[in-house]
Motif scaffolding. Structure first.
Motif, PDB file in Angstrom:
ATOM      1  N   ASN A   1       0.828  -1.211   0.000  1.00 28.59           N
ATOM      2  CA  ASN A   1       0.000   0.000   0.000  1.00 28.59           C
ATOM      3  C   ASN A   1       0.859   1.256   0.000  1.00 28.59           C
ATOM      4  OD1 ASN A   1      -2.384  -1.448  -0.027  1.00 28.59           O
ATOM      5  ND2 ASN A   1      -2.687  -1.323   2.184  1.00 28.59           N
ATOM      6  N   ARG A   2       1.940   1.231   0.736  1.00 35.15           N
ATOM      7  CA  ARG A   2       2.842   2.382   0.789  1.00 35.15           C
ATOM      8  C   ARG A   2       3.460   2.634  -0.596  1.00 35.15           C
ATOM      9  NH1 ARG A   2       7.487   1.979   4.984  1.00 35.15           N
ATOM     10  NH2 ARG A   2       5.687   1.822   6.340  1.00 35.15           N
TER      11      ARG A   2
ATOM     12  N   GLU B   1       1.201   6.799  -6.775  1.00 30.73           N
ATOM     13  CA  GLU B   1       0.099   7.736  -7.025  1.00 30.73           C
ATOM     14  C   GLU B   1       0.555   9.173  -6.817  1.00 30.73           C
ATOM     15  OE1 GLU B   1      -3.146   6.668  -4.481  1.00 30.73           O
ATOM     16  OE2 GLU B   1      -3.373   4.689  -5.401  1.00 30.73           O
ATOM     17  N   ARG B   2       1.291   9.422  -5.748  1.00 32.69           N
ATOM     18  CA  ARG B   2       1.770  10.785  -5.469  1.00 32.69           C
ATOM     19  C   ARG B   2       2.726  11.257  -6.559  1.00 32.69           C
ATOM     20  NH1 ARG B   2      -0.311  14.563  -3.147  1.00 32.69           N
ATOM     21  NH2 ARG B   2       1.577  15.407  -2.297  1.00 32.69           N
ATOM     22  N   LEU B   3       3.598  10.366  -7.009  1.00 32.95           N
ATOM     23  CA  LEU B   3       4.521  10.727  -8.077  1.00 32.95           C
ATOM     24  C   LEU B   3       3.753  11.096  -9.341  1.00 32.95           C
ATOM     25  CD1 LEU B   3       7.336  11.074  -9.205  1.00 32.95           C
ATOM     26  CD2 LEU B   3       7.379   8.614  -9.668  1.00 32.95           C
ATOM     27  N   ALA B   4       2.725  10.335  -9.654  1.00 29.71           N
ATOM     28  CA  ALA B   4       1.901  10.649 -10.827  1.00 29.71           C
ATOM     29  C   ALA B   4       1.211  11.998 -10.656  1.00 29.71           C
ATOM     30  CB  ALA B   4       0.878   9.549 -11.062  1.00 29.71           C
ATOM     31  N   GLU B   5       0.756  12.301  -9.451  1.00 31.71           N
ATOM     32  CA  GLU B   5       0.127  13.596  -9.183  1.00 31.71           C
ATOM     33  C   GLU B   5       1.129  14.730  -9.351  1.00 31.71           C
ATOM     34  OE1 GLU B   5      -1.447  13.206  -5.241  1.00 31.71           O
ATOM     35  OE2 GLU B   5      -3.035  11.833  -5.879  1.00 31.71           O
ATOM     36  N   ILE B   6       2.344  14.542  -8.880  1.00 34.36           N
ATOM     37  CA  ILE B   6       3.383  15.567  -9.017  1.00 34.36           C
ATOM     38  C   ILE B   6       3.713  15.789 -10.484  1.00 34.36           C
ATOM     39  CG2 ILE B   6       5.824  16.070  -8.558  1.00 34.36           C
ATOM     40  CD1 ILE B   6       5.375  14.579  -5.829  1.00 34.36           C
TER      41      ILE B   6
END
Length: 60
Positions: A6-7, A13-18
């Protein structure tokens, strides 16, 4: 094991958002970001910014 998975998923996901945030910047804002992160060795944010600049055919 599930927590580690999960981590990793959340980090991806965060990298894709950035990356999406960087590609959504206006040219002037992208140039400002690239100027901040231009030091060598380049950080991951700097790499994404410079890749996007190359895609747009703009430079510092």
């Amino acid at each position: 094991m599930k927590r580690i998975t999960n981590r990793g998923d959340r980090a991806a996901e965060r990298l894709a958002e950035i990356e999406t945030s960087i590609t959504g910047l206006a040219d002037n804002d992208l140039l400002d970001l690239a100027d901040i992160f231009k030091a060598e060795p380049r950080t991951p944010i700097g790499n994404v910014a410079f890749l996007e600049m190359a895609r747009r055919d703009i430079s510092l």
